[in-house]
Enzyme design. Sequence first.
Site, short mmCIF file in Angstrom:
data_model
loop_
_atom_site.label_atom_id
_atom_site.label_comp_id
_atom_site.label_asym_id
_atom_site.label_seq_id
_atom_site.Cartn_x
_atom_site.Cartn_y
_atom_site.Cartn_z
N SER A 124 0.97 -1.09 0.02
CA SER A 124 -0.13 0.33 0.17
C SER A 124 1.17 1.55 -0.33
CB SER A 124 -0.69 0.13 1.15
OG SER A 124 -1.73 1.37 1.51
N TYR A 148 -1.87 -1.10 10.73
CA TYR A 148 -2.24 -1.41 9.55
C TYR A 148 -0.91 -1.24 8.46
CZ TYR A 148 -3.51 -1.64 4.62
OH TYR A 148 -3.96 -1.91 3.76
N LYS A 152 2.39 -4.15 6.28
CA LYS A 152 2.77 -4.15 4.58
C LYS A 152 4.31 -3.56 4.94
CE LYS A 152 -1.51 -4.44 3.57
NZ LYS A 152 -1.73 -5.95 2.63
P1 NAD Z 1 -10.85 -6.70 1.12
O1 NAD Z 1 -10.96 -6.53 2.83
O2 NAD Z 1 -11.89 -6.87 -0.04
O3 NAD Z 1 -9.79 -8.09 0.60
C1 NAD Z 1 -10.03 -8.87 1.96
C2 NAD Z 1 -9.96 -9.78 2.10
O4 NAD Z 1 -9.14 -11.01 2.86
C3 NAD Z 1 -11.38 -10.21 1.81
O5 NAD Z 1 -12.42 -11.05 1.44
C4 NAD Z 1 -10.81 -11.24 3.99
O6 NAD Z 1 -11.94 -12.11 3.83
C5 NAD Z 1 -9.97 -11.93 3.40
N1 NAD Z 1 -8.68 -11.98 4.02
C6 NAD Z 1 -7.87 -11.33 5.66
N2 NAD Z 1 -7.75 -12.09 6.45
C7 NAD Z 1 -7.36 -13.63 5.82
C8 NAD Z 1 -7.22 -14.56 6.32
N3 NAD Z 1 -6.01 -14.38 6.88
N4 NAD Z 1 -7.12 -15.26 5.46
C9 NAD Z 1 -8.20 -15.87 4.83
N5 NAD Z 1 -8.39 -14.93 4.27
C10 NAD Z 1 -8.71 -13.72 4.74
O7 NAD Z 1 -10.25 -5.65 0.97
P2 NAD Z 1 -9.36 -5.17 -0.86
O8 NAD Z 1 -9.61 -3.68 -0.99
O9 NAD Z 1 -9.82 -6.70 -1.72
O10 NAD Z 1 -7.77 -5.32 -0.78
C11 NAD Z 1 -6.80 -6.82 -0.69
C12 NAD Z 1 -5.80 -6.95 -0.57
O11 NAD Z 1 -5.27 -5.00 -1.27
C13 NAD Z 1 -5.15 -5.98 0.91
O12 NAD Z 1 -4.13 -7.16 1.62
C14 NAD Z 1 -5.21 -4.57 1.53
O13 NAD Z 1 -5.37 -4.75 2.89
C15 NAD Z 1 -4.40 -4.15 0.22
N6 NAD Z 1 -4.48 -3.00 0.31
C16 NAD Z 1 -6.04 -1.79 -0.49
C17 NAD Z 1 -6.54 -1.31 -0.47
C18 NAD Z 1 -7.95 -0.40 -0.95
O14 NAD Z 1 -7.38 0.76 -0.60
N7 NAD Z 1 -8.47 -0.97 -1.49
C19 NAD Z 1 -5.32 -0.01 -0.35
C20 NAD Z 1 -3.65 -0.55 -0.02
C21 NAD Z 1 -3.51 -2.26 -0.29
N1 UFG Z 2 -12.72 11.60 3.12
C1 UFG Z 2 -13.54 13.03 3.20
N2 UFG Z 2 -14.74 11.53 4.23
C2 UFG Z 2 -15.01 10.75 4.05
C3 UFG Z 2 -13.69 10.05 3.81
C4 UFG Z 2 -12.65 10.20 3.55
O1 UFG Z 2 -13.51 13.23 3.18
O2 UFG Z 2 -15.61 10.05 4.20
C5 UFG Z 2 -10.93 12.06 3.04
C6 UFG Z 2 -9.73 11.78 3.18
O3 UFG Z 2 -10.48 12.53 4.63
C7 UFG Z 2 -9.24 11.40 2.43
C8 UFG Z 2 -10.17 11.11 0.52
O4 UFG Z 2 -10.80 12.01 1.47
O5 UFG Z 2 -8.86 13.64 2.15
C9 UFG Z 2 -9.30 9.98 0.94
O6 UFG Z 2 -10.05 9.30 1.56
P1 UFG Z 2 -9.87 7.48 1.73
O7 UFG Z 2 -10.29 7.02 3.61
O8 UFG Z 2 -10.78 6.92 1.02
O9 UFG Z 2 -8.71 6.81 1.59
P2 UFG Z 2 -6.69 7.21 2.04
O10 UFG Z 2 -6.32 7.87 1.36
O11 UFG Z 2 -7.00 7.63 3.93
O12 UFG Z 2 -6.73 5.54 2.30
C10 UFG Z 2 -6.80 4.86 1.41
C11 UFG Z 2 -6.87 3.43 1.54
C12 UFG Z 2 -5.46 2.64 3.12
C13 UFG Z 2 -3.72 2.91 2.82
C14 UFG Z 2 -4.55 4.43 2.26
C15 UFG Z 2 -2.98 5.05 1.79
O13 UFG Z 2 -7.63 3.09 2.62
O14 UFG Z 2 -5.59 1.86 3.26
O15 UFG Z 2 -5.00 5.14 0.96
O16 UFG Z 2 -2.59 3.68 0.75
F1 UFG Z 2 -3.95 3.46 3.76
#
Ligand code: NAD
Ligand code: UFG
Length: 339
Positions: A124, A148, A152
Amino acid sequence: MAVLLTGGAGYIGSHTALCILNAGQDVVVLDNLSNASPEALRRVSELTGKDVPLFVGDCADKDALNRVFDQYKIDQVIHFAGLKAVGESVAQPLRYYRNNLDATLTLCEVMQAHQCFDLVFSSSATVYGTIQEMPLRETFPLGCTNPYGWTKFMSEQILRDLSHADERFHVVLLRYFNPVGAHESGRIGEDPSGIPNNLMPFICQVVSGRRKELSVFGNDYPTRDGTGVRDYIHVMDLAEGHLAALAYAREHAGTEVFNLGTGVGYSVLELVHAFEEVNGVRVPYRVTPRRPGDIATCYADPAKATNLLHWEAKRSLADMCRDAWNWQKNNPNGYHEAQ
Ligand code: NAD
Ligand code: UFG
């Protein structure tokens, strides 16, 4: 041969499964369904006309992983499984370290035992911490601001150390920026449980009437309009980035890290206005104080991915807003039946 997707029933995993199947490769999913529904994979299967075998189990459970590797010939793995809510990780650090690190360690041990060495890992942009220089490049120093993020950071280090010690490993670390949107069919998308933490799903639920208004967290940041700027990337572009990463892993030993972002930042209000314009709706909002821990601006330099993965994000902010709303409109309760 099949690609194992740990956490493949989740948001990014289900979209990536669809992409891989459409590219002609088989997938197998291991997911404990802690934040996902099997319905997502049923729909991936419906959209692609292909089977998506799902093993319901924990990635930290060696026996569960062994069963997958014993039953299928897995040659590559994408490791999505993990807990991902920043605020929750601050309140429950042990749960986050235990889940995310155990999953990574156990997966690596089982892969090694089964002679499977290609691994793509979901990292991330959060690992860049509070660096202010933009755009973010892979060479910048790292540092996290919450448990979190540290999971990573630590998983990245574990994988680097492993590929250093065992040269058969081919590892690709992908640092995602802000994934949003949904497959254009509107059949799969993001289905957050409870109150969404992230901006796009919150906007969708406001417009669908599930929530009253959006809180814009602060309008006094040093940005164009005072609201936070992020690098939003369409989840299908991100999914295609995984295909490119699998191809890269096949050919390259060691560990390589890539930003997956568009390279363009949009503010909260720019996203709100784009959403209104594209979808012909109103997004009621109110400016509230900053959310603790948020930074002003975060966007990627995606040049390394362009040059080495031969991948770049193609979809626009309008595409992201249209597809996010198309999914929400057609599935007001996500994968759950209407109440
Ligand atoms: P998500 O929660 O939809 O998907 C993660 C999946 O992993 C879920 O289906 C959950 O049931 C499963 N899971 C969690 N722990 C587990 C375990 N111990 N064993 C088996 N399954 C498990 O999230 P996502 O948005 O699809 O994210 C996927 C990956 O990308 C995650 O590692 C997340 O940290 C990373 N990531 C997501 C974002 C974002 O904004 N969505 C940003 C950066 C990184
Ligand atoms: N925001 C609002 N109102 C809301 C939600 C978000 O104003 O209800 C704003 C936040 O302050 C930020 C922007 O919208 O400025 C984006 O916020 P998000 O929560 O959608 O995303 P973030 O960038 O805060 O976080 C995301 C992922 C995290 C990851 C991070 C850095 O959710 O898992 O990017 O990569 F760690």
